[in-house]
Scaffold this active site. Structure first.
Site, PDB file in Angstrom:
ATOM      1  N   ASP A   8       4.473   5.340   3.552  1.00 36.71           N
ATOM      2  CA  ASP A   8       3.713   5.858   2.422  1.00 36.71           C
ATOM      3  C   ASP A   8       2.251   6.080   2.845  1.00 36.71           C
ATOM      4  OD1 ASP A   8       2.297   6.053  -0.038  1.00 36.71           O
ATOM      5  OD2 ASP A   8       3.918   4.979  -1.043  1.00 36.71           O
TER       6      ASP A   8
ATOM      7  N   HIS B 176       5.661   8.219   0.127  1.00 38.27           N
ATOM      8  CA  HIS B 176       5.120   8.069  -1.223  1.00 38.27           C
ATOM      9  C   HIS B 176       6.035   8.680  -2.288  1.00 38.27           C
ATOM     10  CE1 HIS B 176       1.791   6.971  -3.782  1.00 38.27           C
ATOM     11  NE2 HIS B 176       1.696   8.177  -4.291  1.00 38.27           N
TER      12      HIS B 176
ATOM     13  N   SER C 159       2.978   6.147  -8.697  1.00 36.44           N
ATOM     14  CA  SER C 159       1.665   6.450  -8.136  1.00 36.44           C
ATOM     15  C   SER C 159       0.556   6.396  -9.199  1.00 36.44           C
ATOM     16  CB  SER C 159       1.743   7.820  -7.451  1.00 36.44           C
ATOM     17  OG  SER C 159       0.549   8.100  -6.794  1.00 36.44           O
TER      18      SER C 159
END
Ligand SMILES: *[C@@H]1O[C@H](CO)[C@@H](O)[C@H](O)[C@H]1NC(C)=O
Ligand SMILES: *[C@@H]1O[C@H](CO)[C@@H](O)[C@H](O)[C@H]1NC(C)=O
Ligand SMILES: *[C@@H]1O[C@H](CO)[C@@H](O)[C@H](O)[C@H]1NC(C)=O
Length: 398
Positions: free
Chosen positions: A345, A374, A170
């Site tokens: 996600d 995610h 991320s």
């Protein structure tokens, strides 16, 4: 001491109220060093200072469980997402956690702790509690511009290697794009980057938190400044304690409220979230972030552009010499990349990921995994089978 006494008291109380004693995972309540050592791995603690004065810890697992010490292993840098720290690469244990798997497969593993999180809440001059406005004035931009080069330079110096492998989750991917586009000579220091749930373009984000900040932008900004709410969810033993009481394997809340918090944070994913691990994960996570990090993501959503922080016309002119913030030039990011993200996600959406990939010159694989959210590229039950095994095969070619 008081917190610990309180913890014992509440745990005892919670245990009385249940028919069976709550299962207490042996990793519950351990910090990163204790957890790594408990599983039989070596742990080193290094400190680096960034060019702008932040004091950061980088935690090293120099070799695996069954190997003989330092034998010139390829170094790897792992950078977690927002609210996460070094422990989040190891808290699912030796069979599932990428940090441990890499150490057992012959790599020299370095886990970076970016500014403001549990182990890196320090500065040579600023106090995070007294000088809030200045200390917490950063987003993934500063993490990419200052934290990553400090980690990379230190690692290459200690290991005497010229290049390293990189894994970002991320924000760990967004900050690498910042670094490689603004300081392109770092492209040559990275052999291969594994981008888990990558973030750059973000026009399609569905995270309720980001959407809230975007929708109520001026209210949120006014609130942050009047209440000095610059730091968000700093690490506290309270999270772990609540997670153990309310999310243990006998709790009726484990599959409802507790799992729900993970789904709100990362997307719905009942097949991949191991709810038994919630108390272990909650022992150290969330580990703190600045409000500005979250605001910067909301700006990426609003502007549909991957660009620097928007301070408004006048200040932009002073800072950037132009009325709108400069874009990050993904064309300059020549590092070879592997992309993995999930169909559920809330942050890495297909439209955005495809746009990012279309501007990056060297993406080798771009894989969307059915049912992953995610967080599953980090903690998912099938992450080893569906992502990490393939990554290990690719790494042999670089
Ligand atoms: C790493 O070292 C610093 C400085 O000595 C210390 O404050 C910190 O607690 C150590 N971190 C861990 C995870 O043990
Ligand atoms: C590399 O490490 C040596 C020995 O610890 C230190 O003196 C030197 O300043 C370091 N160089 C960089 C660029 O970090
Ligand atoms: C979930 O985590 C628990 C505790 O670490 C472990 O015993 C169990 O095998 C895990 N389940 C799956 C499906 O991975």
């Amino acid at each position: 001491m008081i917190t610990e006494a309180l913890m014992v008291a509440i745990l005892a109380f919670a245990a009385c109220g249940q028919n069976k004693p709550p299962i207490r995972n042996p990793d519950f309540g351990l910090n990163v060093k204790q957890l790594v050592q408990r599983h039989g791995y070596p742990f080193e603690n290094h400190t680096v200072v960034t060019q702008d004065g932040y004091i950061l810890e980088i935690h090293r697992i120099p070799y695996g469980r069954n190997s003989i010490a330092y034998n010139n292993r390829p170094p790897m840098l792992l950078i977690p997402g927002i609210m996460c720290s070094s422990v989040d690469w190891v808290n699912t244990g030796p069979e599932k956690a990428l940090g441990f798997i890499l150490a057992d497969r012959g790599y020299d593993v370095w886990l970076g702790n970016t500014r403001g999180t549990t182990w890196s809440r320090r500065h040579i001059r600023l106090d995070p509690d007294r000088d809030k406005k200045e200390f917490w004035d950063y987003s993934f931009h500063e993490i990419g511009s200052y934290d990553l080069p400090a980690f990379i330079d230190h690692m290459l110096n200690v290991t005497a290697h010229k290049r390293l492998f990189y894994v970002g989750h991320s924000q760990g991917t967004a900050s690498l794009f910042v670094l490689a586009s603004l300081k392109p000579h770092y492209n040559n220091k990275i052999r291969l980057s594994i981008a888990l749930s990558p973030l750059a373009y973000a026009a399609h984000i569905r995270s309720p938190v980001t959407l809230f900040i975007a929708k109520f932008w001026s209210l949120v900004e006014a609130f942050v400044h009047t209440t000095q709410f610059y730091e968000v969810l700093p690490s506290t033993p309270l999270f772990g304690l609540l997670a153990q009481i309310f999310c243990n394997d006998y709790s009726p809340f484990q599959n409802s409220i507790c799992a729900g918090i993970f789904y709100v944070a990362g997307g719905y994913s009942p097949d991949q979230l191991n709810t038994s691990l919630i108390p272990v994960i909650g022992s150290n996570t969330p580990s703190g972030s600045s409000m500005k990090q979250m605001q910067h993501y909301a700006q990426l959503y609003l502007s549909k552009s991957f660009r620097q922080y928007d301070y408004g016309g006048k200040i932009n002119l002073e800072k950037y010499n132009q009325p709108t913030p400069p874009k990050y030039d993904l064309g300059k990011v020549t590092i070879p990349h592997l992309f993995y993200y999930g169909s559920n996600d809330l942050f890495s959406r297909k439209e955005d990921v495809d746009k990012t990939v279309s501007e990056l010159p060297n993406v080798i694989i771009n894989k969307r995994i059915e049912g992953f959210n995610h967080l599953d590229s980090l903690w998912g039950i099938d992450a080893v089978k569906l992502i990490f095994n393939e990554v290990l095969e690719f790494m042999k070619q670089f």
